[in-house]
Design a protein around this motif. Structure first.
Motif, short mmCIF file in Angstrom:
data_model
loop_
_atom_site.label_atom_id
_atom_site.label_comp_id
_atom_site.label_asym_id
_atom_site.label_seq_id
_atom_site.Cartn_x
_atom_site.Cartn_y
_atom_site.Cartn_z
N ALA A 67 1.43 -1.33 -0.26
CA ALA A 67 -0.41 0.20 -0.04
C ALA A 67 0.81 1.39 0.44
CB ALA A 67 -1.01 -0.24 1.26
N ASP A 68 0.35 2.00 -0.63
CA ASP A 68 1.29 3.63 -0.99
C ASP A 68 2.68 3.27 -0.73
OD1 ASP A 68 1.63 6.05 -1.43
OD2 ASP A 68 1.33 6.42 1.41
N PRO A 69 3.25 1.86 -2.14
CA PRO A 69 4.31 2.52 -2.13
C PRO A 69 6.14 3.40 -2.63
CG PRO A 69 3.75 1.82 -4.64
CD PRO A 69 2.24 2.65 -3.85
N VAL A 70 4.64 4.88 -3.17
CA VAL A 70 6.17 5.84 -3.67
C VAL A 70 5.63 6.19 -1.86
CG1 VAL A 70 5.45 8.14 -4.43
CG2 VAL A 70 4.97 5.42 -5.60
N GLY A 71 5.46 6.69 -1.08
CA GLY A 71 5.35 7.13 0.43
C GLY A 71 6.62 5.83 0.99
N SER A 72 5.85 4.85 0.83
CA SER A 72 6.64 4.06 1.57
C SER A 72 8.10 3.36 1.57
CB SER A 72 5.45 2.53 1.95
OG SER A 72 4.44 2.54 2.13
N TYR A 73 8.14 3.50 -0.26
CA TYR A 73 9.26 3.28 -0.42
C TYR A 73 9.57 4.41 -1.43
CZ TYR A 73 7.83 -1.24 0.89
OH TYR A 73 6.88 -2.07 1.67
N PRO A 74 9.79 5.53 -0.68
CA PRO A 74 10.43 6.61 -1.97
C PRO A 74 11.50 5.84 -2.80
CG PRO A 74 10.83 7.31 0.22
CD PRO A 74 9.62 6.16 0.28
N GLY A 75 12.47 5.24 -2.18
CA GLY A 75 13.92 5.78 -3.03
C GLY A 75 13.86 3.95 -4.07
N ILE A 76 12.32 4.00 -3.93
CA ILE A 76 12.57 2.44 -5.14
C ILE A 76 11.33 3.47 -6.39
CG2 ILE A 76 11.87 0.64 -5.89
CD1 ILE A 76 12.80 -0.51 -2.76
N PHE A 77 10.61 3.29 -5.17
CA PHE A 77 9.32 4.43 -6.05
C PHE A 77 9.34 5.77 -6.47
CE2 PHE A 77 8.00 -0.07 -4.69
CZ PHE A 77 7.79 -0.61 -5.65
N GLY A 78 9.77 6.74 -5.76
CA GLY A 78 9.65 7.77 -5.59
C GLY A 78 10.09 8.61 -6.47
N PRO A 79 9.88 9.63 -6.64
CA PRO A 79 11.11 10.70 -6.53
C PRO A 79 12.68 10.28 -7.08
CG PRO A 79 9.40 12.49 -6.71
CD PRO A 79 9.12 11.02 -5.88
N GLY A 80 12.99 10.01 -7.95
CA GLY A 80 15.05 9.81 -8.09
C GLY A 80 15.27 9.15 -7.90
N GLY A 81 14.04 7.74 -7.43
CA GLY A 81 14.15 6.33 -7.52
C GLY A 81 14.62 5.65 -8.07
N SER A 82 14.81 4.15 -7.94
CA SER A 82 15.38 3.53 -8.62
C SER A 82 14.77 3.41 -10.01
CB SER A 82 16.04 1.95 -7.85
OG SER A 82 14.86 1.30 -7.34
N LEU A 83 12.86 3.01 -8.91
CA LEU A 83 12.02 2.63 -10.81
C LEU A 83 11.02 3.72 -10.73
CD1 LEU A 83 10.90 -0.42 -9.15
CD2 LEU A 83 12.65 -0.41 -11.23
N GLY A 84 11.45 4.94 -10.47
CA GLY A 84 10.49 6.07 -10.10
C GLY A 84 11.05 7.25 -11.51
N GLY A 85 12.58 6.90 -11.58
CA GLY A 85 12.55 8.28 -12.21
C GLY A 85 12.44 9.91 -11.85
N GLU A 86 12.29 10.62 -12.58
CA GLU A 86 12.42 11.77 -11.83
C GLU A 86 11.03 12.39 -10.87
OE1 GLU A 86 12.57 16.58 -14.22
OE2 GLU A 86 13.42 14.50 -15.85
N ASP A 87 10.24 11.84 -11.65
CA ASP A 87 9.32 12.08 -11.07
C ASP A 87 8.24 11.23 -10.04
OD1 ASP A 87 8.92 14.78 -12.36
OD2 ASP A 87 7.76 13.71 -13.90
#
Length: 675
Positions: free
Chosen positions: A299-319
């Motif tokens: 649930a809410d992976p951007v907030g829980s794992y920002p380093g992976i899914f968030g901005p600048g994360g390994s899978l998130g890219g720039e946004d």
């Protein structure tokens, strides 16, 4: 009987006609004196008499030889002795079987005037407990179990984050809904699913009983319908579409009743039913373990794992991952939909139809899977032979024709009319089953809301939109034993852990405790006594809010005492559920008045449980919101305890049937013909 003894005391004349007449007389007397219902037993009694007659003749001939009497010809004597020896050899097995049967020994005693052997001790007649490995149709049960597993896996994953997903359904410039409103919305969401099931469950049960659909197609529709509804729910951006997708999921899912019907048709012997019907509740507990953990982690992976899914994360890219940012609670639903689709594929390619009228029809899924195994994976398909036609198989076999004549299936397919389904036992079973489903389903819906509810913080007032504290009535002051409020303020990960504890306790009890106690107590006894534990669990649950915590409010409740108290409450509730749910499934199955309406009975039972699980969460969630506004969080829980008490009382009018209470015209004669 005295006539038979006089015949035996008379000197033998040596004529074969008298021998045959004597044997026939003995056979007739044995058949009349015994109360056996099968032709095999009568034949065995006659064989014993013939064997004893041969022994008496042998002793008489020996006596005549010792006296020097030459009335018997040596060649004839050898022929008679050889025939007697051959008869003794061929009938030794039947004689041994008769010696083990008290009724046969008693009959032989009356014929010969000898003393009957004593009956076996009671311990020898004690039924033996079956093992998991002795269950029939293990492959089919495994496929059905995996199909059932995917549904609680997807449903329970919602519970870990649903409270927070509903909190997120608001405009950017608006405040989030209050805790009382969210509690009511949770009840409406649960009612949307179960209410739609209530409207369609009987229809799916009736369709499963028809040759147009059958069991397998209904299960496939349910799995694919749940898959689609989960995807729609996960990508919902507001409350109304979420409710609509839950309605779609309930309308297309009538699988529980159909799966229970298939289990009863795969496992017909009652001695296996306690374990076979335990499989579905076991899969629910496995889903309760995995589902909430899966939902809490995803649930809410951007907030829980920002380093992976968030901005600048390994899978998130720039946004960041845009669709996870827009729909933060979609990922758990996508994963659950994949599980459901995989289960549907397994059912299509591996599950065999159990409806009698469809067993002999071609199943293209099974044919394709067997072709793949044979051609691609080089696996031998069991029973790989060509089936002969009935005429070819029995053209030269008189014995097989005779057997087939007695074992032929009835040509007329009889079905009990719908109006005759409603026997008194069916009504009592449905009443008890509905009350059980009401409070058990409501507990599942309310438990995670209670765990998510903010804790009571002394000295605070109304929070005016702050979701970290409670809305309190003006001038509120808690006092024991009933006026207190608040929940445990657990985040999604901790809620997943708490729900997983429920599953771990359940699966442990079902594997270690239930088979032994259910075998000793019996289905109806274990069902009645297990219902007495539910009120205890519901009375204790709200007191978790006042259990001493190592973290002060408004932080989440934590510490050894908190988790020990959670485990204690869940132990009581899950123990009751472990014994009650398989037992009620068996009672519903055996209450069917006729085999032709078995799927309909399970559909009606699912419809009744859906109706009560629709009303229960709505009313109790509303009471939960009222209790929060009044500062009495236990109001809803203690109301559930009252419902559980009524259900425990209603269970004493339930009896265990045999699945065939009503016999239609001609069925008794066909049953005698088969026997």
């Amino acid at each position: 009987m005295s006539g038979q003894q006089d015949d035996r005391s008379r000197p033998s004349s040596g004529h074969s006609e008298e021998d045959v007449d004597s044997a026939a007389t003995t056979l007739l007397a044995s058949a009349v004196s015994s109360n056996a219902n099968s032709f095999d037993k009568d034949r065995k009694y006659a064989d014993i008499e013939l064997e004893r007659y041969g022994e008496r003749e042998a002793r008489r001939r020996d006596d005549l030889e010792d006296a020097g009497d030459s009335a018997y010809n040596n060649g004839a004597e050898e022929e008679d002795q050889g025939g007697a020896a051959e008869d003794e050899h061929l009938l030794a097995h039947d004689t041994a079987a008769l010696n083990a049967e008290p009724r046969a020994a008693e009959t032989a005693s009356r014929v010969d005037g000898e003393q009957a052997p004593p009956p076996p001790p009671p311990a020898a007649e004690k039924r033996q407990q079956v093992s998991w490995s002795s269950l029939p149709k293990k492959t089919q049960l495994a496929i059905l179990t995996l199909a059932r597993l995917s549904e609680p896996l997807s449903q329970t994953s919602l519970q870990a984050y649903l409270f927070y997903q509903l909190k997120s359904f608001h405009a950017p410039d608006a405040s989030p809904p209050s805790d009382a409103n969210v509690a009511s919305q949770v009840g409406i969401l649960a009612a949307a699913f179960t209410g739609a099931q209530f409207m369609t469950a009987i229809m799916w049960g009736r369709l499963a009983d028809t040759e147009l659909f059958g069991r397998k197609r209904v299960i496939l529709i349910g799995l694919l319908g749940s898959c689609i509804s989960l995807l729609g729910f996960g990508f919902s951006g507001s409350y109304v579409p979420a409710v609509l997708w839950r309605i779609v999921g309930g309308m297309l899912n009538g699988n529980m009743g159909v799966m229970r019907t298939m289990i009863s048709e795969m496992v017909k012997e009652k001695k296996f039913q306690s374990r076979a019907f335990l499989l579905l509740p076991m899969t629910f507990n496995i889903g309760v373990i995995i589902g909430p953990l899966l939902g809490g982690l995803l649930a809410d992976p951007v907030g829980s794992y920002p380093g992976i899914f968030g901005p600048g994360g390994s899978l998130g890219g720039e946004d960041g991952v845009w669709w996870l940012t827009k729909w933060p609670y979609a990922l758990p639903n996508v994963v659950s939909a994949v599980f459901l689709f995989g289960s549907a594929v397994g059912v299509f390619f591996g599950l065999e139809e159990t409806l009698e009228g469809l067993k002999d029809r071609p199943d293209y899924g099974l044919r394709l899977s067997r072709w793949v195994l044979r051609i691609i994976f080089r696996c031998r398909v069991k029973q790989d032979y060509a089936v002969l036609s009935e005429h070819e198989a029995m053209a030269d076999d008189v014995e097989m024709r005779a057997i087939h004549k007695h074992q032929r299936k009835p040509s007329l397919k009889r079905k009990l009319p719908f109006r005759r389904i409603w026997t008194p036992n069916v009504l009592f079973v449905l009443l008890s089953h509905g009350l059980l489903a009401m409070h058990v389903g409501t507990f599942n819906a309310l438990w995670f809301v209670f765990l998510s509810t903010p804790r009571y913080t002394p000295g605070t007032a109304n929070n005016d939109g702050d979701s970290t504290t409670l809305h309190l009535p003006p001038g509120y002051h808690p006092h024991a034993p009933f006026t207190f409020t608040g929940g445990l303020a657990l985040p999604p990960r901790s809620i997943g852990t708490a729900l997983a504890i429920l599953g771990v306790i359940g699966i442990s009890l079902q594997l270690l405790l239930y088979p032994r106690l259910s075998f000793r107590l019996g289905t109806i006894t274990s069902y009645r006594y297990s219902l007495l534990l539910f009120p205890i669990a519901y009375i204790l649950t709200p007191f978790l809010a006042v259990t001493p915590s190592t973290l002060a409010a408004p932080g989440q409740a934590s510490g050894t005492l908190v988790w020990m108290a959670i485990t204690l409450v869940l132990c009581v509730q899950v123990t009751a559920r472990t014994f009650a749910l398989p037992s009620t499934a068996i009672l519903v199955n055996n209450s069917s008045p006729h085999p032709s309406v078995l799927g309909t009975i399970h559909g009606i039972a699912q419809s009744v449980s859906s109706a009560t699980r629709t009303v229960g969460p709505v009313l109790v969630s509303w009471l939960y919101g009222v209790g929060l506004n009044k500062g009495v969080v236990g109001m809803a829980w203690w109301s559930m305890a009252a419902v559980a008490v009524v259900g425990a009382i209603a269970a004493w009018w339930v009896r265990e049937g045999d699945g065939h209470e009503i016999w239609l015209e001609g069925e008794a004669e066909e049953g005698d013909g088969k026997g």
